[in-house]
Design a protein around this motif. Structure first.
Motif, mmCIF file in Angstrom:
data_model
loop_
_atom_site.group_PDB
_atom_site.id
_atom_site.type_symbol
_atom_site.label_atom_id
_atom_site.label_comp_id
_atom_site.label_asym_id
_atom_site.label_seq_id
_atom_site.Cartn_x
_atom_site.Cartn_y
_atom_site.Cartn_z
ATOM 1 N N THR A 140 28.860 32.215 32.952
ATOM 2 C CA THR A 140 29.048 33.642 33.267
ATOM 3 C C THR A 140 29.603 34.374 32.042
ATOM 4 O O THR A 140 29.150 35.475 31.698
ATOM 5 C CB THR A 140 29.989 33.804 34.478
ATOM 6 N N SER A 141 30.582 33.740 31.356
ATOM 7 C CA SER A 141 31.180 34.374 30.178
ATOM 8 C C SER A 141 30.157 34.501 29.041
ATOM 9 O O SER A 141 30.078 35.541 28.373
ATOM 10 C CB SER A 141 32.390 33.573 29.701
ATOM 11 N N LEU A 142 29.382 33.441 28.819
ATOM 12 C CA LEU A 142 28.357 33.521 27.761
ATOM 13 C C LEU A 142 27.355 34.643 28.064
ATOM 14 O O LEU A 142 26.958 35.391 27.165
ATOM 15 C CB LEU A 142 27.618 32.183 27.638
ATOM 16 N N MET A 143 26.984 34.760 29.335
ATOM 17 C CA MET A 143 26.039 35.823 29.704
ATOM 18 C C MET A 143 26.674 37.208 29.567
ATOM 19 O O MET A 143 26.003 38.169 29.182
ATOM 20 C CB MET A 143 25.512 35.591 31.127
ATOM 21 N N LEU A 144 27.979 37.317 29.881
ATOM 22 C CA LEU A 144 28.655 38.617 29.710
ATOM 23 C C LEU A 144 28.704 39.001 28.229
ATOM 24 O O LEU A 144 28.690 40.177 27.881
ATOM 25 C CB LEU A 144 30.077 38.557 30.284
ATOM 26 N N HIS A 145 28.767 37.991 27.370
ATOM 27 C CA HIS A 145 28.743 38.243 25.927
ATOM 28 C C HIS A 145 27.325 38.572 25.440
ATOM 29 O O HIS A 145 27.121 39.534 24.695
ATOM 30 C CB HIS A 145 29.297 37.019 25.191
ATOM 31 N N ALA B 45 33.518 38.659 28.729
ATOM 32 C CA ALA B 45 32.693 38.711 27.514
ATOM 33 C C ALA B 45 33.465 38.140 26.330
ATOM 34 O O ALA B 45 32.878 37.489 25.457
ATOM 35 C CB ALA B 45 32.274 40.155 27.240
ATOM 36 N N GLU B 46 34.784 38.362 26.305
ATOM 37 C CA GLU B 46 35.616 37.857 25.197
ATOM 38 C C GLU B 46 35.592 36.333 25.180
ATOM 39 O O GLU B 46 35.433 35.719 24.117
ATOM 40 C CB GLU B 46 37.071 38.331 25.340
ATOM 41 N N LEU B 47 35.761 35.727 26.360
ATOM 42 C CA LEU B 47 35.720 34.270 26.444
ATOM 43 C C LEU B 47 34.330 33.766 26.037
ATOM 44 O O LEU B 47 34.197 32.759 25.335
ATOM 45 C CB LEU B 47 36.066 33.803 27.863
ATOM 46 N N GLY B 48 33.307 34.492 26.480
ATOM 47 C CA GLY B 48 31.931 34.114 26.123
ATOM 48 C C GLY B 48 31.711 34.143 24.623
ATOM 49 O O GLY B 48 31.077 33.239 24.053
ATOM 50 N N GLU B 49 32.247 35.142 23.976
ATOM 51 C CA GLU B 49 32.075 35.246 22.519
ATOM 52 C C GLU B 49 32.808 34.105 21.810
ATOM 53 O O GLU B 49 32.278 33.493 20.887
ATOM 54 C CB GLU B 49 32.583 36.596 22.024
ATOM 55 N N ASP C 215 23.836 43.157 30.633
ATOM 56 C CA ASP C 215 22.934 43.950 31.485
ATOM 57 C C ASP C 215 22.338 43.118 32.620
ATOM 58 O O ASP C 215 21.857 43.677 33.603
ATOM 59 C CB ASP C 215 21.803 44.548 30.634
ATOM 60 N N LEU C 216 22.388 41.780 32.501
ATOM 61 C CA LEU C 216 21.783 40.916 33.521
ATOM 62 C C LEU C 216 22.828 40.299 34.459
ATOM 63 O O LEU C 216 22.497 39.477 35.292
ATOM 64 C CB LEU C 216 20.980 39.789 32.847
ATOM 65 N N VAL C 217 24.101 40.689 34.307
ATOM 66 C CA VAL C 217 25.173 40.093 35.123
ATOM 67 C C VAL C 217 25.697 41.119 36.118
ATOM 68 O O VAL C 217 26.038 42.233 35.735
ATOM 69 C CB VAL C 217 26.341 39.607 34.217
ATOM 70 N N THR C 218 25.765 40.735 37.412
ATOM 71 C CA THR C 218 26.308 41.661 38.419
ATOM 72 C C THR C 218 27.834 41.508 38.489
ATOM 73 O O THR C 218 28.408 40.628 37.852
ATOM 74 C CB THR C 218 25.726 41.388 39.823
ATOM 75 N N ASP C 219 28.465 42.352 39.287
ATOM 76 C CA ASP C 219 29.924 42.336 39.393
ATOM 77 C C ASP C 219 30.446 41.243 40.330
ATOM 78 O O ASP C 219 31.653 41.041 40.442
ATOM 79 C CB ASP C 219 30.446 43.689 39.900
ATOM 80 N N LEU C 220 29.577 40.553 41.029
ATOM 81 C CA LEU C 220 30.025 39.493 41.946
ATOM 82 C C LEU C 220 30.655 38.352 41.164
ATOM 83 O O LEU C 220 30.191 37.999 40.087
ATOM 84 C CB LEU C 220 28.827 38.945 42.742
ATOM 85 N N ARG C 221 31.739 37.774 41.686
ATOM 86 C CA ARG C 221 32.361 36.608 41.041
ATOM 87 C C ARG C 221 32.681 35.554 42.093
ATOM 88 O O ARG C 221 33.836 35.336 42.455
ATOM 89 C CB ARG C 221 33.666 37.011 40.315
ATOM 90 N N PRO C 222 31.636 34.876 42.601
ATOM 91 C CA PRO C 222 31.899 33.878 43.641
ATOM 92 C C PRO C 222 32.706 32.695 43.106
ATOM 93 O O PRO C 222 32.544 32.302 41.950
ATOM 94 C CB PRO C 222 30.497 33.395 44.043
#
Ligand SMILES: [Zn+2]
Length: 255
Positions: free
Chosen positions: A175-180, A225-229, A184-191
């Motif tokens: 999820t973090s890599l995708m947020l980075h 996104a920070e963790l993803g980066e 645009d392809l990540v929704t706000d849901l965090r199951p």
């Protein structure tokens, strides 16, 4: 500027890949919960591949997205719609034949970046069959699943309650890599799923609601996104270190 292998002409390709590195991303089209697209494993592998190719001045092949079956304990399995896969026997044969034609070119090194958990054993098997058949010769091969490059110390410092890579499917790291890479392809849901499946088990019948929360095997809380980066940079640093380490041990003059 990233160099795209498939954008070369046939007249250029031999000269362009001579002595260079070719990087092949291997991904999947697989369910990744309600918050991520089916393309996660392909997009992440492609991003790592492009970055590595850029650093070593190599070429990137188009991502191979149709790959190994999703298994319940590591990907949610085939009860979730959208996963397009081939069987392991087909995948080995496909990879073996693609690798043979690839190795007919005079590149110095092939790097394969895998982004889909279930691909790894078939990829390694195909590579070793091709090696045994004499198609690789003294060329270098570096194939890895991106998570294999993550250092234990990095994980301990950055991810609390790490559930194991098999259960990181659609979890904090992806999820973090995708947020980075592709917010645009990540929704706000965090199951979150409090009981990640155990690694190394095959169970039938499968209780889908027990192994995952809507296709998420572990937790997505804390994704950013920070963790993803940070994770992206860590994997790239580790991968480039492996390549440079091998360069230092090799007499071959590579560009
Ligand atoms: Zn994935």
């Amino acid at each position: 500027m990233p160099r795209e292998f498939a954008d070369l002409t046939s007249a250029e390709v031999v000269d362009q890949v001579t002595g260079r590195t070719v990087v092949w991303p291997l991904g999947a089209i697989e369910q990744h919960g309600p918050h991520l697209p089916l393309s996660v494993d392909s997009l992440i592998a492609e991003a790592f591949a492009r970055e590595i190719a850029d650093i070593v001045d190599g070429y990137t092949l188009p991502v191979q997205s149709i790959a190994a079956r999703s298994l319940p304990q590591s990907g949610g399995g085939l009860s979730f719609p959208g996963t397009i896969h081939v069987g392991g026997d087909t995948l080995i044969r496909f990879l073996r034949e693609a690798l043979r034609s690839l190795f007919s070119l005079p590149m110095a090194r092939l790097v394969v970046v895998n982004g889909h958990f279930e691909n790894e054993p078939f990829l390694f098997e195909a590579l070793d069959q091709v090696r045994q058949q004499g198609f690789i010769g003294d060329r270098e091969v570096f194939a890895f699943s991106w998570w294999s490059l993550v250092q234990e110390s990095w994980l301990t410092a950055e991810i609390t309650g790490f559930p194991g890579w098999h259960a990181e499917h659609a979890g904090v790291s992806e999820t973090s890599l995708m947020l980075h890479l592709r917010p645009d392809l990540v929704t706000d849901l965090r199951p979150d799923h409090d009981h990640p499946p155990r690694a190394g088990l095959y169970l039938h019948p499968v209780d889908v609601d027990r192994i995952s929360n809507r296709g998420v095997l572990s937790s997505t809380s804390g994704s950013s996104a920070e963790l993803g980066e940070k994770l992206f940079r860590h994997v790239i640093d580790e991968g480039v270190a492996v390549l440079r380490d091998r360069d230092g041990n090799s007499s071959a003059n590579r560009r």
